[in-house]
Design a protein around this motif. Structure first.
Motif, PDB file in Angstrom:
ATOM      1  N   GLU A 186     -21.926   3.992  -5.071  1.00  0.00           N
ATOM      2  CA  GLU A 186     -21.647   3.653  -6.448  1.00  0.00           C
ATOM      3  C   GLU A 186     -22.383   2.726  -7.524  1.00  0.00           C
ATOM      4  N   ARG A 230     -12.917   2.456  -8.623  1.00  0.00           N
ATOM      5  CA  ARG A 230     -12.644   3.909  -8.711  1.00  0.00           C
ATOM      6  C   ARG A 230     -12.341   4.392  -7.143  1.00  0.00           C
ATOM      7  N   ASN A 231     -11.091   5.043  -7.267  1.00  0.00           N
ATOM      8  CA  ASN A 231     -10.450   5.524  -5.963  1.00  0.00           C
ATOM      9  C   ASN A 231     -10.351   4.442  -5.199  1.00  0.00           C
ATOM     10  N   ASP A 263     -15.657  -5.685  -2.008  1.00  0.00           N
ATOM     11  CA  ASP A 263     -14.880  -4.917  -1.261  1.00  0.00           C
ATOM     12  C   ASP A 263     -14.175  -5.948  -0.252  1.00  0.00           C
ATOM     13  N   THR A 291     -16.906   7.678  -0.065  1.00  0.00           N
ATOM     14  CA  THR A 291     -17.659   7.628  -1.259  1.00  0.00           C
ATOM     15  C   THR A 291     -18.923   8.427  -1.228  1.00  0.00           C
ATOM     16  N   ASN A 330     -13.039   4.353   3.358  1.00  0.00           N
ATOM     17  CA  ASN A 330     -14.348   4.091   2.754  1.00  0.00           C
ATOM     18  C   ASN A 330     -15.160   5.357   2.008  1.00  0.00           C
ATOM     19  N   ARG A 357     -20.480  10.197  -7.470  1.00  0.00           N
ATOM     20  CA  ARG A 357     -19.301  10.877  -7.247  1.00  0.00           C
ATOM     21  C   ARG A 357     -18.704  11.362  -8.693  1.00  0.00           C
ATOM     22  N   TYR A 371       0.747  -1.095  -0.061  1.00  0.00           N
ATOM     23  CA  TYR A 371       0.214   0.079  -0.025  1.00  0.00           C
ATOM     24  C   TYR A 371       0.907   1.172   0.000  1.00  0.00           C
ATOM     25  N   LEU A 410      -8.592  -7.470  -3.643  1.00  0.00           N
ATOM     26  CA  LEU A 410      -8.006  -7.448  -4.824  1.00  0.00           C
ATOM     27  C   LEU A 410      -6.588  -7.746  -4.954  1.00  0.00           C
TER      28      LEU A 410
HETATM   29  C1  LIG Z   1     -12.388   5.443  -1.288  1.00  0.00           C
HETATM   30  S1  LIG Z   1     -13.237   3.962  -1.095  1.00  0.00           S
HETATM   31  C2  LIG Z   1     -13.843   3.992  -2.878  1.00  0.00           C
HETATM   32  C3  LIG Z   1     -15.279   3.732  -2.862  1.00  0.00           C
HETATM   33  C4  LIG Z   1     -16.025   3.901  -4.254  1.00  0.00           C
HETATM   34  N1  LIG Z   1     -15.434   3.037  -5.291  1.00  0.00           N
HETATM   35  C5  LIG Z   1     -15.837   5.392  -4.903  1.00  0.00           C
HETATM   36  O1  LIG Z   1     -15.386   5.831  -5.998  1.00  0.00           O
HETATM   37  O2  LIG Z   1     -16.612   6.162  -4.323  1.00  0.00           O
HETATM   38  C6  LIG Z   1     -12.142   2.597  -1.489  1.00  0.00           C
HETATM   39  C7  LIG Z   1     -12.513   1.275  -1.023  1.00  0.00           C
HETATM   40  O3  LIG Z   1     -11.400   0.336  -1.606  1.00  0.00           O
HETATM   41  C8  LIG Z   1     -11.498  -0.718  -0.636  1.00  0.00           C
HETATM   42  N2  LIG Z   1     -10.457  -1.366  -0.468  1.00  0.00           N
HETATM   43  C9  LIG Z   1      -9.079  -1.172  -0.161  1.00  0.00           C
HETATM   44  N3  LIG Z   1      -8.198  -2.126  -0.277  1.00  0.00           N
HETATM   45  C10 LIG Z   1      -8.881  -3.178  -0.904  1.00  0.00           C
HETATM   46  C11 LIG Z   1      -8.503  -4.618  -1.620  1.00  0.00           C
HETATM   47  N4  LIG Z   1      -7.256  -4.974  -1.401  1.00  0.00           N
HETATM   48  N5  LIG Z   1      -9.465  -5.305  -2.270  1.00  0.00           N
HETATM   49  C12 LIG Z   1     -10.748  -4.730  -2.253  1.00  0.00           C
HETATM   50  N6  LIG Z   1     -11.200  -3.470  -1.726  1.00  0.00           N
HETATM   51  C13 LIG Z   1     -10.365  -2.712  -1.274  1.00  0.00           C
HETATM   52  C14 LIG Z   1     -11.867   0.026   0.663  1.00  0.00           C
HETATM   53  O4  LIG Z   1     -12.432  -1.205   1.873  1.00  0.00           O
HETATM   54  C15 LIG Z   1     -12.861   0.971   0.342  1.00  0.00           C
HETATM   55  O5  LIG Z   1     -14.136   0.603   0.353  1.00  0.00           O
END
Ligand SMILES: C[S@@+](CC[C@H](N)C(=O)[O-])C[C@H]1O[C@@H](n2cnc3c(N)ncnc32)[C@H](O)[C@@H]1O
Length: 286
Positions: A126, A227-228, A149, A88, A86, A92, A41, A212
């Motif tokens: 989203e 996204r994001n 997620d 969102t 988290n 957005r 990360y 992921l």
């Molecule tokens: C900032 S939010 C984005 C939410 C939405 N996609 C948006 O753009 O509004 C980031 C999301 O990525 C998820 N996340 C972080 N690492 C992850 C991983 N390794 N696998 C799956 N999801 C992950 C977090 O739990 C969080 O809910």
């Protein structure tokens, strides 16, 4: 007069090096014991969030947090919440939805069935936004949406589809700016301080936990949104996740990223053409 200790840049460097060792041990320990992989990360945000948890637990060092996390699963849960950002909102970056309506929807109309993956969907805003858009474009019936997620707690909220009423004003403006064709309030019922979204919007949605970083591809998709999320990963990890998306993407499938994310400079760049550079919409061509 008390003499102040002289500032020694070498000491500062030693402290920083030690902190890097501790962060490395913490992420390695979490990975080996719990399987969550935060090792790649992006460092600045990781460091900030780890320190936040160190102080919240009443500790003084990252090593202290490592010990607590390894022996106390509840502490790991709390750290997990800190590490997964988290934030969102519905619709957005509304211009993304506008571009999607104008440039991608006509392509999807030619498909008999559309599989969509929202990777890193957080609390689901989203996903509901896309379901609304697809319903207005009369495509929702032929779509199957997978919303995933890493974080079970946010997924549980996404499944409920209940959002704070005080966010609806901003959501409504976003919806209109994103090309909304109806009245936003028709999609929810207001009760006390909450907006309860129509269950029919999630009839074709499957919510599931998926990491992921460590989990494999689980289907082939015509559209993948992520996204994001990639902004929190370093370059190595971004490349790995982009490879996962490519392995999960049908030929001519669409990839939608966040405003600050791109596939340029990644190993899969040549596999995509730009549909809209500004809005980070790409199409797989090889
Ligand atoms: C900032 S939010 C984005 C939410 C939405 N996609 C948006 O753009 O509004 C980031 C999301 O990525 C998820 N996340 C972080 N690492 C992850 C991983 N390794 N696998 C799956 N999801 C992950 C977090 O739990 C969080 O809910």
């Amino acid at each position: 007069m008390t003499q102040l200790p002289a500032f020694n840049p070498a000491d500062e460097q030693v402290k920083l090096d030690l902190e890097m060792v501790e962060i490395h041990l913490l992420t390695e320990g979490i990975y080996r014991h719990y399987g969550f992989d935060f090792r790649d990360y992006s460092l600045p945000s990781l460091r900030r969030r780890i320190w936040k948890r160190v102080y919240a637990e009443g500790l003084g060092t990252i090593s202290g947090l490592l010990e607590k996390v390894l022996h106390d699963a509840a502490c790991m849960e709390r750290l997990l919440l800190d590490l997964s950002i988290n934030t969102t909102a519905m619709f957005r970056d509304p211009t993304f939805y506008l571009a999607f309506r104008r440039k991608v929807i006509p392509l999807l109309r030619t498909y008999p069935f559309v599989r969509i993956w929202h990777a890193g969907c957080s609390t689901g805003e989203e996903v509901y936004s896309m379901a609304i858009l697809l319903q207005e474009e009369k495509l929702l019936d032929r779509c199957r949406i997978y919303a995933t997620d890493i974080n079970e707690a946010v997924l549980a909220r996404a499944k409920e589809g209940i959002f704070p009423l005080n966010t609806m004003q901003e959501n409504t403006s976003n919806y209109i700016a994103g090309g909304g064709a109806g009245t936003f309030s028709q999609y929810y019922t207001a009760r006390y301080d909450y907006a309860i979204f129509r269950p029919s919007l999630r009839e074709n949605v499957v919510f599931a936990q998926h990491n992921l970083v460590t989990d494999a591809s689980f289907n082939h998709f015509n559209v993948i949104f992520c996204r994001n999320v990639l902004i929190y990963f370093n370059n190595t990890l971004q490349d790995r996740v982009q490879r996962l998306f490519l392995d999960s993407m049908e030929m001519f499938g669409i990839l939608g990223l966040g405003k600050k994310e791109t596939i340029r400079y990644s190993a899969v760049t040549d596999n995509y053409e730009e549909i809209d550079r500004e809005e980070r919409l790409y199409r797989r061509v090889r």
